[in-house]
Design a protein around this motif. Structure first.
Motif, PDB file in Angstrom:
ATOM      1  N   LYS A   1       0.846  -1.200   0.000  1.00 48.79           N
ATOM      2  CA  LYS A   1       0.000   0.000   0.000  1.00 48.79           C
ATOM      3  C   LYS A   1       0.879   1.248   0.000  1.00 48.79           C
ATOM      4  N   ILE A   2       0.521   2.196  -0.857  1.00 47.27           N
ATOM      5  CA  ILE A   2       1.206   3.482  -0.931  1.00 47.27           C
ATOM      6  C   ILE A   2       0.158   4.577  -0.829  1.00 47.27           C
ATOM      7  N   ASP A   3       0.293   5.437   0.152  1.00 48.16           N
ATOM      8  CA  ASP A   3      -0.656   6.522   0.342  1.00 48.16           C
ATOM      9  C   ASP A   3      -0.504   7.562  -0.762  1.00 48.16           C
ATOM     10  N   GLY A   4      -1.608   8.246  -1.080  1.00 51.41           N
ATOM     11  CA  GLY A   4      -1.566   9.255  -2.131  1.00 51.41           C
ATOM     12  C   GLY A   4      -0.617  10.390  -1.836  1.00 51.41           C
ATOM     13  N   ALA A   5      -0.344  10.665  -0.551  1.00 50.06           N
ATOM     14  CA  ALA A   5       0.566  11.744  -0.156  1.00 50.06           C
ATOM     15  C   ALA A   5       1.896  11.197   0.355  1.00 50.06           C
ATOM     16  N   ALA A   6       2.266  10.001  -0.075  1.00 50.79           N
ATOM     17  CA  ALA A   6       3.462   9.346   0.450  1.00 50.79           C
ATOM     18  C   ALA A   6       4.734  10.147   0.191  1.00 50.79           C
ATOM     19  N   PHE A   7       4.817  10.800  -0.966  1.00 52.10           N
ATOM     20  CA  PHE A   7       6.057  11.487  -1.339  1.00 52.10           C
ATOM     21  C   PHE A   7       5.905  13.009  -1.308  1.00 52.10           C
ATOM     22  N   ARG A   8       4.943  13.467  -0.545  1.00 55.23           N
ATOM     23  CA  ARG A   8       4.755  14.909  -0.396  1.00 55.23           C
ATOM     24  C   ARG A   8       5.965  15.506   0.331  1.00 55.23           C
ATOM     25  N   GLY A   9       6.485  16.582  -0.200  1.00 57.44           N
ATOM     26  CA  GLY A   9       7.635  17.239   0.411  1.00 57.44           C
ATOM     27  C   GLY A   9       8.945  16.947  -0.282  1.00 57.44           C
ATOM     28  N   VAL A  10       9.001  15.876  -1.078  1.00 62.36           N
ATOM     29  CA  VAL A  10      10.239  15.542  -1.791  1.00 62.36           C
ATOM     30  C   VAL A  10      10.048  15.552  -3.303  1.00 62.36           C
ATOM     31  N   ALA A  11       8.863  15.926  -3.759  1.00 63.78           N
ATOM     32  CA  ALA A  11       8.554  15.841  -5.187  1.00 63.78           C
ATOM     33  C   ALA A  11       9.468  16.709  -6.036  1.00 63.78           C
ATOM     34  N   ALA A  12       9.837  17.879  -5.534  1.00 60.59           N
ATOM     35  CA  ALA A  12      10.590  18.831  -6.351  1.00 60.59           C
ATOM     36  C   ALA A  12      12.001  18.356  -6.657  1.00 60.59           C
ATOM     37  N   GLY A  13      12.703  17.859  -5.645  1.00 56.62           N
ATOM     38  CA  GLY A  13      14.112  17.536  -5.841  1.00 56.62           C
ATOM     39  C   GLY A  13      14.417  16.075  -6.117  1.00 56.62           C
ATOM     40  N   LEU A  14      13.437  15.189  -5.971  1.00 56.63           N
ATOM     41  CA  LEU A  14      13.703  13.765  -6.128  1.00 56.63           C
ATOM     42  C   LEU A  14      14.011  13.432  -7.588  1.00 56.63           C
ATOM     43  N   ARG A  15      15.109  12.703  -7.792  1.00 60.29           N
ATOM     44  CA  ARG A  15      15.524  12.356  -9.145  1.00 60.29           C
ATOM     45  C   ARG A  15      15.337  10.879  -9.461  1.00 60.29           C
ATOM     46  N   SER A  16      15.318  10.031  -8.427  1.00 60.29           N
ATOM     47  CA  SER A  16      15.206   8.586  -8.661  1.00 60.29           C
ATOM     48  C   SER A  16      14.401   7.948  -7.544  1.00 60.29           C
ATOM     49  N   LEU A  17      13.443   7.083  -7.926  1.00 62.39           N
ATOM     50  CA  LEU A  17      12.613   6.352  -6.963  1.00 62.39           C
ATOM     51  C   LEU A  17      12.462   4.923  -7.458  1.00 62.39           C
ATOM     52  N   ASP A  18      12.959   3.985  -6.660  1.00 60.51           N
ATOM     53  CA  ASP A  18      12.934   2.577  -7.038  1.00 60.51           C
ATOM     54  C   ASP A  18      11.928   1.834  -6.164  1.00 60.51           C
ATOM     55  N   LEU A  19      10.825   1.367  -6.779  1.00 61.47           N
ATOM     56  CA  LEU A  19       9.794   0.583  -6.092  1.00 61.47           C
ATOM     57  C   LEU A  19       9.690  -0.823  -6.666  1.00 61.47           C
ATOM     58  N   SER A  20      10.697  -1.260  -7.365  1.00 64.11           N
ATOM     59  CA  SER A  20      10.640  -2.566  -8.012  1.00 64.11           C
ATOM     60  C   SER A  20      10.771  -3.693  -6.995  1.00 64.11           C
ATOM     61  N   GLY A  21      10.243  -4.861  -7.377  1.00 63.12           N
ATOM     62  CA  GLY A  21      10.378  -6.038  -6.537  1.00 63.12           C
ATOM     63  C   GLY A  21       9.583  -5.981  -5.253  1.00 63.12           C
ATOM     64  N   ASN A  22       8.381  -5.414  -5.286  1.00 68.36           N
ATOM     65  CA  ASN A  22       7.517  -5.363  -4.113  1.00 68.36           C
ATOM     66  C   ASN A  22       6.231  -6.155  -4.381  1.00 68.36           C
ATOM     67  N   ARG A  23       5.167  -5.840  -3.633  1.00 58.86           N
ATOM     68  CA  ARG A  23       3.888  -6.525  -3.811  1.00 58.86           C
ATOM     69  C   ARG A  23       2.793  -5.543  -4.200  1.00 58.86           C
ATOM     70  N   ILE A  24       3.163  -4.544  -4.949  1.00 59.31           N
ATOM     71  CA  ILE A  24       2.231  -3.463  -5.303  1.00 59.31           C
ATOM     72  C   ILE A  24       1.318  -3.919  -6.430  1.00 59.31           C
ATOM     73  N   ARG A  25       0.012  -3.866  -6.193  1.00 58.92           N
ATOM     74  CA  ARG A  25      -0.979  -4.197  -7.217  1.00 58.92           C
ATOM     75  C   ARG A  25      -1.548  -2.954  -7.876  1.00 58.92           C
ATOM     76  N   SER A  26      -1.710  -1.911  -7.103  1.00 58.70           N
ATOM     77  CA  SER A  26      -2.219  -0.645  -7.635  1.00 58.70           C
ATOM     78  C   SER A  26      -1.620   0.478  -6.812  1.00 58.70           C
ATOM     79  N   ILE A  27      -1.666   1.662  -7.385  1.00 69.85           N
ATOM     80  CA  ILE A  27      -1.060   2.806  -6.716  1.00 69.85           C
ATOM     81  C   ILE A  27      -1.848   4.060  -7.081  1.00 69.85           C
TER      82      ILE A  27
END
Length: 256
Positions: A101-127
């Protein structure tokens, strides 16, 4: 005696100054979580928490962290505002966890400067698409049991996906069995549009609801009309007493 007192006072003053300097040198805002290791890479702080059996994201990550590795843990959820105080983050590695589960506001506050986000190899069905579409980071979403639907399609079209891993985004489940096991990109290239499928399903549901409503109205009208007819027939079958003619009644009385 006076000389000894002055020496003691001088010594005490020196110790106090040294202790004060030590306090100034301690990086209070940059303490490292106990389960992690913090290093400097080219002047940027890296917080390394890989393979530490973590079940949630640490809450005491230094505010000046630039690189954050949380891969190979047992994290199951990314709550809202999980990185809100980490405005310097440029890379987050959450691969090989158990995230569902990933909340809709999970990455609030880092959106501007974030260059790489790796969510591979998890159990995510929807986001929630709002969790990713606000990011400018390059995303890795491969090797998750994705349910191919409109929201995932919109993420694929609008987010910045890593081109090396985009073909590994596979449909684990889908509205039709023929899409299961196929890369989402291949399904979309074949002309499938999950968003239009959802729209058609919504239209069909609306039509069915409208048909049901009209059927109820028609049944009500038919029953109302039939009930009125039955009432009319009952009243028509009852014999009515005809009034006697005045002249005939007088004649009969005279004869008696």
């Amino acid at each position: 005696m006076g000389v000894g007192f002055q020496s003691l006072e001088l010594c005490s003053t020196s110790v106090g100054q040294a202790f004060f300097c030590l306090l100034l040198c301690i990086p209070w805002g940059s303490s490292c979580p106990r389960s992690c290791q913090c290093t400097e890479r080219a002047g940027a702080k890296a917080v390394l928490c890989s393979s530490r059996h973590l079940e949630e994201i640490p809450k005491d990550i230094p505010r000046d962290a630039v690189f954050l590795k949380l891969d190979a843990n047992s994290i199951t959820r990314i709550p809202g505002n999980a990185f809100r105080h980490l405005s310097h983050l440029q890379e987050i590695d959450l691969s090989r966890n158990a995230i569902e589960k990933i909340d809709g506001a999970a990455f609030r506050g880092v959106a501007a400067g974030l260059r790489s986000l790796d969510l591979s190899g998890n159990r995510i069905r929807s986001i929630p698409k709002e969790a990713l579409l606000a990011l400018n980071a390059k995303l890795r979403l491969a090797n998750n049991p994705w349910h191919c639907e409109c929201a995932l399609q919109e993420v694929l079209w609008e987010a910045r996906l890593d081109p090396d891993s985009v073909r590994d985004i596979t449909c684990h489940t889908a509205p039709r069995d023929e899409y299961v096991g196929k890369p989402l990109l291949q399904v979309l290239d074949a002309g499938v549009n999950f968003c239009s499928v959802r729209q058609r399903s919504t239209d069909v549901a609306v039509l069915v609801a409208m048909f049901g409503w009209f059927a109820m109205v028609i049944v009500y009208v038919v029953c109302y009309v039939r009930h009125n007819r039955e009432d009319s027939c009952k009243h028509g079958r009852q014999p009515r007493a005809l009034p006697a003619a005045p002249g005939r009644a007088d004649t009969a009385s005279t004869a008696l």
